[in-house]
Design a protein around this motif. Structure first.
Motif, PDB file in Angstrom:
ATOM      1  N   SER A  57       0.822  -1.207   0.000  1.00  0.00           N
ATOM      2  CA  SER A  57       0.000   0.000   0.000  1.00  0.00           C
ATOM      3  C   SER A  57       0.857   1.259   0.000  1.00  0.00           C
ATOM      4  CB  SER A  57      -0.935   0.007   1.217  1.00  0.00           C
ATOM      5  OG  SER A  57      -1.873  -1.048   1.132  1.00  0.00           O
ATOM      6  N   THR A  58       1.974   1.219   0.715  1.00  0.00           N
ATOM      7  CA  THR A  58       2.875   2.378   0.744  1.00  0.00           C
ATOM      8  C   THR A  58       3.369   2.716  -0.647  1.00  0.00           C
ATOM      9  OG1 THR A  58       3.578   1.853   3.006  1.00  0.00           O
ATOM     10  CG2 THR A  58       5.032   3.261   1.701  1.00  0.00           C
ATOM     11  N   GLU A  61       0.330   4.054  -2.826  1.00  0.00           N
ATOM     12  CA  GLU A  61       0.013   5.423  -2.393  1.00  0.00           C
ATOM     13  C   GLU A  61       1.043   6.408  -2.932  1.00  0.00           C
ATOM     14  OE1 GLU A  61      -0.100   5.647   1.807  1.00  0.00           O
ATOM     15  OE2 GLU A  61      -1.885   4.391   2.011  1.00  0.00           O
ATOM     16  N   GLU A  65       0.452   9.628  -5.450  1.00  0.00           N
ATOM     17  CA  GLU A  65       0.786  11.023  -5.156  1.00  0.00           C
ATOM     18  C   GLU A  65       1.753  11.609  -6.179  1.00  0.00           C
ATOM     19  OE1 GLU A  65       0.848  12.585  -1.091  1.00  0.00           O
ATOM     20  OE2 GLU A  65       1.181  10.501  -0.496  1.00  0.00           O
ATOM     21  N   PRO A  71      -3.760  10.343  -1.782  1.00  0.00           N
ATOM     22  CA  PRO A  71      -3.517   8.963  -1.336  1.00  0.00           C
ATOM     23  C   PRO A  71      -4.752   8.256  -0.812  1.00  0.00           C
ATOM     24  CG  PRO A  71      -2.639  10.513   0.261  1.00  0.00           C
ATOM     25  CD  PRO A  71      -3.026  11.315  -0.942  1.00  0.00           C
ATOM     26  N   GLU A  72      -5.827   8.997  -0.530  1.00  0.00           N
ATOM     27  CA  GLU A  72      -7.067   8.354  -0.114  1.00  0.00           C
ATOM     28  C   GLU A  72      -7.864   7.825  -1.297  1.00  0.00           C
ATOM     29  OE1 GLU A  72      -8.057   7.821   3.075  1.00  0.00           O
ATOM     30  OE2 GLU A  72      -6.091   8.589   3.629  1.00  0.00           O
ATOM     31  N   ARG A 113      -8.996   2.539  -3.466  1.00  0.00           N
ATOM     32  CA  ARG A 113      -8.533   1.655  -2.396  1.00  0.00           C
ATOM     33  C   ARG A 113      -9.710   1.218  -1.553  1.00  0.00           C
ATOM     34  NH1 ARG A 113      -4.303   4.790   1.086  1.00  0.00           N
ATOM     35  NH2 ARG A 113      -4.381   2.765   2.101  1.00  0.00           N
ATOM     36  N   ASP A 168      -5.766  -0.637  -4.600  1.00  0.00           N
ATOM     37  CA  ASP A 168      -5.191  -1.154  -3.364  1.00  0.00           C
ATOM     38  C   ASP A 168      -6.160  -2.169  -2.761  1.00  0.00           C
ATOM     39  OD1 ASP A 168      -3.556  -1.582  -1.207  1.00  0.00           O
ATOM     40  OD2 ASP A 168      -4.169   0.221  -0.131  1.00  0.00           O
TER      41      ASP A 168
END
Length: 250
Positions: A57-58, A61, A65, A71-72, A113, A168
């Motif tokens: 996920s990192t 995200e 960006e 990132p949401e 996500r 995600d």
């Protein structure tokens, strides 16, 4: 497919950007490899697979960006709405990365996500109400989580028109049948020259013919054939004899 079919060729560290190997997220092997070597994004569908905490996920995200998306979730024009009053680079990773794009391929980006989907539904409904965005494809809050997720993934214009689609763990909301439908839609997107990056725990999705699979673990990011994935091996063992697993836990 040639590099011209890739809207984004790679994501790499900005020259001179700081790295702290002893701190999160730089200490995560997959993130450390990204910062050290960059991440090539092939044409078509790429899956990131690994246990919790391996950086899936990192990474997704951060790519979102870098490509101008919150990132949401959402797109550059229509964001998820959460955390709008705060800084968005939650891991501190995206601010140290840059995208290398193919010439003439700057199309739209969409990020969905599972854990923030309902906040994104709220944003879409509010934006449509004030005339600041397209109407949602369905009354998303009035159906199950899986139905709403399926509606957005399979029928929304944001997904259908995105040159780069970021996901995600989409399988968390989807039935077996809808995972198959999602896989088919991802294959269709790839055939149209669009690019997909998906973090997942799904052995079903990762079996998609022609997909690229990267396993994230203590070694970093490693290209792996579907049959060699840890998650495929574990699911096979479980389905073959579930009592062996439960005996150890109960």
């Amino acid at each position: 497919m040639s590099s011209e079919g890739r809207p984004v060729r790679r994501v790499e560290r900005v020259p001179g950007a700081a790295v702290d190997p002893g701190a999160w997220p730089d200490a995560v092997p997959a993130v450390a490899q990204l910062l050290r070597e960059g991440l090539d994004l092939p044409a078509g569908v790429t899956f990131l697979v690994g246990a919790n905490g391996t950086g899936k996920s990192t990474l997704v995200e951060a790519v979102a960006e870098v490509l101008g998306v919150h990132p949401e979730g959402g797109s550059a024009a229509h964001m998820a709405g959460a955390d709008r009053g705060r800084g968005t680079d939650r891991s501190g990773l995206a601010g140290r990365l840059r995208a290398v794009r193919s010439a003439g391929r700057r199309g739209s980006v969409f990020f969905l996500r599972a854990e923030t989907a309902h906040r994104f539904y709220t944003y879409l409904e509010e934006a449509a109400h004030v005339g600041d965005g397209p109407p949602p494809p369905h009354a998303l809050h009035r159906v199950s989580h899986g139905e709403g997720f399926t509606e957005v993934l399979l029928r929304s214009p944001w997904v259908r028109e995105a040159s780069v689609l970021l996901l995600d763990e989409p399988e968390s909301a989807l039935s077996f049948e809808n995972q198959l439908l999602l896989g088919a839609s991802l294959a269709a997107a790839a055939a149209e020259g669009r690019q997909v990056l998906c973090a997942t725990h799904s052995p079903l999705l990762t079996s998609l013919p022609g997909a690229h699979v990267l396993q994230l673990d203590e070694r970093g990011l490693t290209p792996v054939q579907w049959e060699e994935l840890d998650l495929v091996r574990d699911w096979r063992f479980l389905l073959d004899a579930p009592e062996r697993y439960w005996r150890r836990l109960l």
